[in-house]
Design a protein around this motif. Sequence first.
Motif, short mmCIF file in Angstrom:
data_model
loop_
_atom_site.label_atom_id
_atom_site.label_comp_id
_atom_site.label_asym_id
_atom_site.label_seq_id
_atom_site.Cartn_x
_atom_site.Cartn_y
_atom_site.Cartn_z
N GLN A 166 -24.28 -14.90 2.99
CA GLN A 166 -25.48 -14.08 3.16
C GLN A 166 -26.32 -14.59 4.33
N ILE A 167 -25.64 -15.03 5.37
CA ILE A 167 -26.32 -15.62 6.53
C ILE A 167 -26.83 -14.50 7.44
N GLN A 168 -28.10 -14.57 7.80
CA GLN A 168 -28.70 -13.60 8.71
C GLN A 168 -28.95 -14.18 10.09
N THR A 169 -29.28 -15.47 10.13
CA THR A 169 -29.59 -16.13 11.39
C THR A 169 -28.88 -17.47 11.45
N VAL A 170 -28.30 -17.77 12.59
CA VAL A 170 -27.62 -19.05 12.78
C VAL A 170 -28.63 -20.07 13.30
N THR A 171 -28.85 -21.12 12.52
CA THR A 171 -29.79 -22.17 12.90
C THR A 171 -29.20 -23.53 12.55
N GLY A 172 -29.61 -24.55 13.28
CA GLY A 172 -29.24 -25.91 12.92
C GLY A 172 -27.89 -26.38 13.41
N LEU A 173 -27.13 -25.54 14.11
CA LEU A 173 -25.84 -25.98 14.63
C LEU A 173 -26.07 -26.71 15.95
N ASP A 174 -26.19 -28.01 15.86
CA ASP A 174 -26.57 -28.85 16.99
C ASP A 174 -25.38 -29.06 17.92
N PRO A 175 -25.45 -28.59 19.17
CA PRO A 175 -24.33 -28.75 20.10
C PRO A 175 -24.03 -30.20 20.45
N GLN A 176 -25.00 -31.09 20.26
CA GLN A 176 -24.78 -32.49 20.56
C GLN A 176 -24.06 -33.21 19.43
N LYS A 177 -24.02 -32.59 18.26
CA LYS A 177 -23.31 -33.18 17.12
C LYS A 177 -21.99 -32.47 16.84
N LEU A 178 -21.99 -31.15 16.98
CA LEU A 178 -20.77 -30.38 16.73
C LEU A 178 -19.96 -30.28 18.02
N ILE A 179 -19.55 -31.42 18.51
CA ILE A 179 -18.89 -31.48 19.82
C ILE A 179 -17.42 -31.09 19.76
N SER A 180 -16.87 -30.89 18.56
CA SER A 180 -15.45 -30.56 18.43
C SER A 180 -15.22 -29.17 17.87
N LEU A 181 -16.26 -28.47 17.48
CA LEU A 181 -16.11 -27.17 16.81
C LEU A 181 -15.57 -26.12 17.77
N HIS A 182 -14.35 -25.63 17.49
CA HIS A 182 -13.74 -24.63 18.37
C HIS A 182 -13.53 -23.28 17.68
N THR A 183 -13.59 -23.24 16.34
CA THR A 183 -13.38 -21.98 15.63
C THR A 183 -14.44 -21.83 14.54
N LEU A 184 -15.15 -20.70 14.60
CA LEU A 184 -16.22 -20.43 13.63
C LEU A 184 -16.02 -19.04 13.05
N GLU A 185 -15.87 -18.97 11.74
CA GLU A 185 -15.64 -17.71 11.02
C GLU A 185 -16.93 -17.29 10.32
N LEU A 186 -17.48 -16.13 10.75
CA LEU A 186 -18.74 -15.64 10.18
C LEU A 186 -18.64 -14.20 9.71
N ARG A 187 -17.44 -13.68 9.57
CA ARG A 187 -17.30 -12.31 9.08
C ARG A 187 -17.86 -12.18 7.67
N GLY A 188 -18.36 -11.00 7.34
CA GLY A 188 -18.85 -10.76 5.99
C GLY A 188 -20.22 -11.32 5.73
N ASN A 189 -21.00 -11.58 6.79
CA ASN A 189 -22.38 -12.00 6.63
C ASN A 189 -23.32 -10.87 7.05
N GLN A 190 -24.57 -11.18 7.29
CA GLN A 190 -25.56 -10.15 7.64
C GLN A 190 -26.27 -10.55 8.93
N LEU A 191 -25.49 -10.98 9.90
CA LEU A 191 -26.05 -11.50 11.14
C LEU A 191 -26.78 -10.43 11.93
N GLU A 192 -27.90 -10.84 12.52
CA GLU A 192 -28.69 -9.95 13.35
C GLU A 192 -28.47 -10.21 14.83
N SER A 193 -27.97 -11.39 15.18
CA SER A 193 -27.68 -11.71 16.58
C SER A 193 -26.79 -12.95 16.63
N THR A 194 -26.39 -13.32 17.84
CA THR A 194 -25.59 -14.54 18.02
C THR A 194 -26.44 -15.69 18.55
N MET A 195 -27.73 -15.56 18.52
CA MET A 195 -28.59 -16.66 18.93
C MET A 195 -28.34 -17.86 18.03
#
Length: 249
Positions: A166-195
Motif C-alpha cells: 500500500q505504498i504511495q510515496t517512496v521515501t527513505g531509500l538512501d542512495p549512499q546506503k543502497l549502493i548495490s540495489l539493481h532491481t526494485l519491484e513495486l507493482r501492485g502499490n498506489q504510487l503517485e510518482s517515482t520521486m
Amino acid sequence: MSDEEDLEDFEPDQEDLEREDDEKETEEWEDDRKEEEGGSEEWILNPLTEDMMKEGLSLLCKTGNGLAHAYVKLEVKERDLTDISLLRYYIHLRYVDISENHLTDLSPLNHLTHLLWLKADGNRLRSAQLNELPYLQIASFAYNQITDTEGISHPLLGILNLKGNQIQTVTGLDPQKLISLHTLELRGNQLESTMGLNLPKLKNLFLVARWVRGRLVQGRGHYPGGQDAWLLVGSATSFIIIMIIGTIY
C-alpha cells in the motif's frame, strides 16, 4: 505449410504467458486483501516453537568463524505464525522463508547478522524496516500491508520486492546506503510518482501504470537520478510498466 511452421504459429509468446500469470496472481491477492479488510477475524496467537524450528531447519554449514557447524536455512511458511521471537537465538541463519503467515513484527531478524536471503511475503506487515544487515542480498516483502519504504538500508541488497503493498510515496531509500540495489519491484502499490528513487545502481524498476498518477509518461523519460529511462508498457489489459534504467542509445 510444414508442421514446424504450424507449431511456431501456435507457440504462445513467453512474455504473454508471464503477463497472464502476473495478472492472475495480482487478482488473487486483491481478492484476498478485500476479504481481510471486510472481515473482523483475529488470529490466534501462534508463536514459532522449537519443534517448528527442528522441522524447518536445513543446510548444515560452517559458521562464520569456521570453528563450528550450524543449520543456516529455515523454512516455516504457511504455519499461521504470529510471533518469530525465537529467531533471535538462531544467529547463524542465512536463508529464511517466513512467508504466508500472520506476522506483524520482524524485529527478531535484526539479530541475524549473517542473513543473505529473506522471504516474508503474504504476512500482515506494515513496515519492512530492519536494522542494517551487512550481508543481506535478496529481500521480498510482497503482498503485505506496507505503507512506506523507510528503514531499508542494507549495503549489499541487490533485489528488493515490495509488490502488492500500500505504498504511495517512496521515501527513505538512501542512495549512499543502497549502493548495490539493481532491481526494485513495486507493482501492485498506489504510487503517485517515482520521486525518491535516486539509486545509483538501479537497472530494473517494475511499476503498475494504472496506479501511477504522477509524472510518468509512456516513452522516453528522465530518471530522478539524472539518467535516461525507457518506459515499456505491456498489454492494454495489464498496464504493466517496466522501467529500465540506463543510457539510451
